[in-house]
Scaffold this motif. Structure first.
Motif, PDB file in Angstrom:
ATOM      1  N   THR A  15       0.844  -1.190   0.000  1.00  0.00           N
ATOM      2  CA  THR A  15       0.000   0.000   0.000  1.00  0.00           C
ATOM      3  C   THR A  15       0.879   1.239   0.000  1.00  0.00           C
ATOM      4  O   THR A  15       0.644   2.208  -0.721  1.00  0.00           O
ATOM      5  CB  THR A  15      -0.927  -0.001   1.224  1.00  0.00           C
ATOM      6  OG1 THR A  15      -1.748  -1.171   1.176  1.00  0.00           O
ATOM      7  CG2 THR A  15      -1.801   1.240   1.241  1.00  0.00           C
ATOM      8  N   GLY A  16       1.911   1.215   0.832  1.00  0.00           N
ATOM      9  CA  GLY A  16       2.940   2.249   0.850  1.00  0.00           C
ATOM     10  C   GLY A  16       4.248   1.700   0.329  1.00  0.00           C
ATOM     11  O   GLY A  16       4.348   0.518  -0.026  1.00  0.00           O
ATOM     12  N   ILE A  17       5.265   2.562   0.317  1.00  0.00           N
ATOM     13  CA  ILE A  17       6.592   2.161  -0.166  1.00  0.00           C
ATOM     14  C   ILE A  17       7.628   2.624   0.843  1.00  0.00           C
ATOM     15  O   ILE A  17       7.642   3.797   1.240  1.00  0.00           O
ATOM     16  CB  ILE A  17       6.893   2.775  -1.548  1.00  0.00           C
ATOM     17  CG1 ILE A  17       5.855   2.317  -2.577  1.00  0.00           C
ATOM     18  CG2 ILE A  17       8.296   2.380  -2.020  1.00  0.00           C
ATOM     19  CD1 ILE A  17       5.988   3.001  -3.922  1.00  0.00           C
ATOM     20  N   GLY A  18       8.476   1.719   1.276  1.00  0.00           N
ATOM     21  CA  GLY A  18       9.525   2.070   2.222  1.00  0.00           C
ATOM     22  C   GLY A  18      10.779   1.272   1.944  1.00  0.00           C
ATOM     23  O   GLY A  18      10.767   0.318   1.150  1.00  0.00           O
ATOM     24  N   CYS A  19      11.858   1.637   2.615  1.00  0.00           N
ATOM     25  CA  CYS A  19      13.147   0.992   2.367  1.00  0.00           C
ATOM     26  C   CYS A  19      13.881   0.767   3.680  1.00  0.00           C
ATOM     27  O   CYS A  19      13.979   1.681   4.508  1.00  0.00           O
ATOM     28  CB  CYS A  19      13.988   1.876   1.439  1.00  0.00           C
ATOM     29  SG  CYS A  19      15.635   1.223   1.084  1.00  0.00           S
TER      30      CYS A  19
END
Length: 410
Positions: free
Chosen positions: A232-236
């Motif tokens: 749903t979101g994007i993270g690293c």
């Protein structure tokens, strides 16, 4: 680089006497355990040779680890004359760990041994917006049920690790200004759970624990790794020199809120416009497909459409990969990782997302930075988070500085 370095940079990851935190102190039981955690049985003489300790001191510390159940006899070494010496090895089954990976609308729990091997699991729909107390009480109740079903007692529990879907102040065990977690801001997550289970509780961002889990399962020799969660979101999550890099406020790796040219100033949930997440996140793709006449409610629907051969869905995933690649190309030039792992729900759609990211990264990054770069799909899959949460606890509790307390209380 040892596994201890993942959560104890400059401490448990150091070798020899420095591992105790005191440069003049002799290695303790924790240092001997760290040596034995590589799985190779050793004799007392071998341990004395490696650490420089007297044989009598090694015997004393081996006895303490034996009494605590953390190591056990592993047979006899080849004799060089006289009685064959006994070897000792780490016993990962001696203690268990509870691990929780909490998302926006789901929870995944696992019980593992001290090698990070999953022994039992539980998954459920759980809305993080219910607030900290209902969610955390659910984690405790279902975690203890897992423990009981496995026939393990609370006295065998090493601790509990947890990933949260928002920025976390790792050292304090608190969420910090999480955008999708009402009521969680600065709530004492670790303290609330510790009062229930009376064991150490460690908390981190969900993408960080996924990075740790992926590193542990598939890339233990990679000192510089980026794990990108595309859901749903994007993270690293960033693994640097074998340890998680969290940044000054725990916000390192929040690539979903970097501006990208193709975002067309679309509004983002963070309050800004033009963020990567606003154009390439699962919710954004679902909305765009629905507007094209291909109904999709969220990231999992996008994956299902792509598996069924939907051309609009496949095209959207390929472009999302390119948009993600725009941001990662800059990260490659700045950070110079050896491995980029793409995971999360949207990564389950096949190679289209990955191919789009590779296309732009190799096109836009410096040749030197991509010469030995590997860009791959997650090997740990959906279990990366719970494995990483467990490893976070294991490396903390079995670090040289904490083992002394552990064996003293055995």
């Amino acid at each position: 680089m040892t596994e201890d370095a993942l959560t104890e940079p400059g401490g448990a990851g150091a070798a020899g006497p420095r591992a105790s935190g005191n440069p003049t102190a002799a290695p303790g039981a924790g240092t001997l355990l760290r040596l034995l955690r590589d799985g190779r049985p050793r004799t007392r003489s071998e341990l004395a040779s490696v650490t420089g300790l007297a044989r009598s001191t090694v015997t004393q510390r081996v006895d303490a680890l034996l009494a605590g159940g953390l190591i056990g006899p592993a047979g006899e070494a080849v004799s060089t004359g006289g009685r064959p010496p006994t070897t000792f090895s780490f016993r990962p089954e001696a203690r268990v760990v509870l691990a929780a990976d909490l998302g926006a609308t789901h929870a995944r729990l696992a019980l593992t041994d001290m090698s990070g091997t999953v022994l039992a699991e539980d998954r459920a729909d759980l809305d993080i917006a219910l607030g900290p107390e209902p969610v955390l009480d659910w984690v405790v109740e279902h975690g203890l049920a897992l423990l009981d079903a496995a026939g393990r007692g609370t006295d065998e529990l090493l601790g509990l690790g947890m990933g949260l879907p928002g920025p976390v102040e790792h050292s304090a065990g608190r969420a910090v200004n999480p955008p999708i977690m009402p009521g969680w801001d600065h709530f004492d997550v670790s303290g609330h759970v510790e009062r229930r289970i009376e064991r150490p509780v460690l908390v981190d961002n969900d993408v960080n624990i996924m990075a740790v889990g992926e590193h542990h399962v598939a890339w233990p020799d990679a000192d510089h790794l980026l794990f990108v969660k595309v859901a749903t979101g994007i993270g690293c999550g960033i693994v640097s020199e074998g340890g998680v890099y969290r940044g000054a406020q725990g916000a390192a790796g929040d690539i979903g809120h970097i501006h990208v040219p193709n975002a067309r100033e679309l509004p983002c949930r963070c309050g800004n416009t033009g963020c990567l997440e606003a154009v390439a996140g699962g919710h954004a793709l679902a909305e765009a497909l629905t507007a094209e006449g291909v109904p999709a409610a969220g990231a999992r629907d996008v994956v299902e459409l792509s598996r069924n051969g939907s051309i609009p869905a496949l095209r959207a995933l390929r472009q999302a990969g390119r948009d993600i690649g725009e941001v990662l190309a800059a990260a490659v030039n700045m950070f110079n990782p050896s491995v980029i792992v793409i995971g999360g729900v949207l990564a389950q759609a096949g190679d289209h997302l990955l191919a789009g990211a590779r296309e732009i990264i190799y096109q836009r990054s410096l040749p030197l930075a991509t010469e030995n770069l590997r860009i791959v799909s997650s090997k740990a899959g959906e279990g990366a988070g719970v494995v990483g949460a467990a490893v976070m606890v294991i490396d903390h509790c079995l670090s040289a500085r904490h083992v002394e307390t552990l064996v003293a209380g055995a």
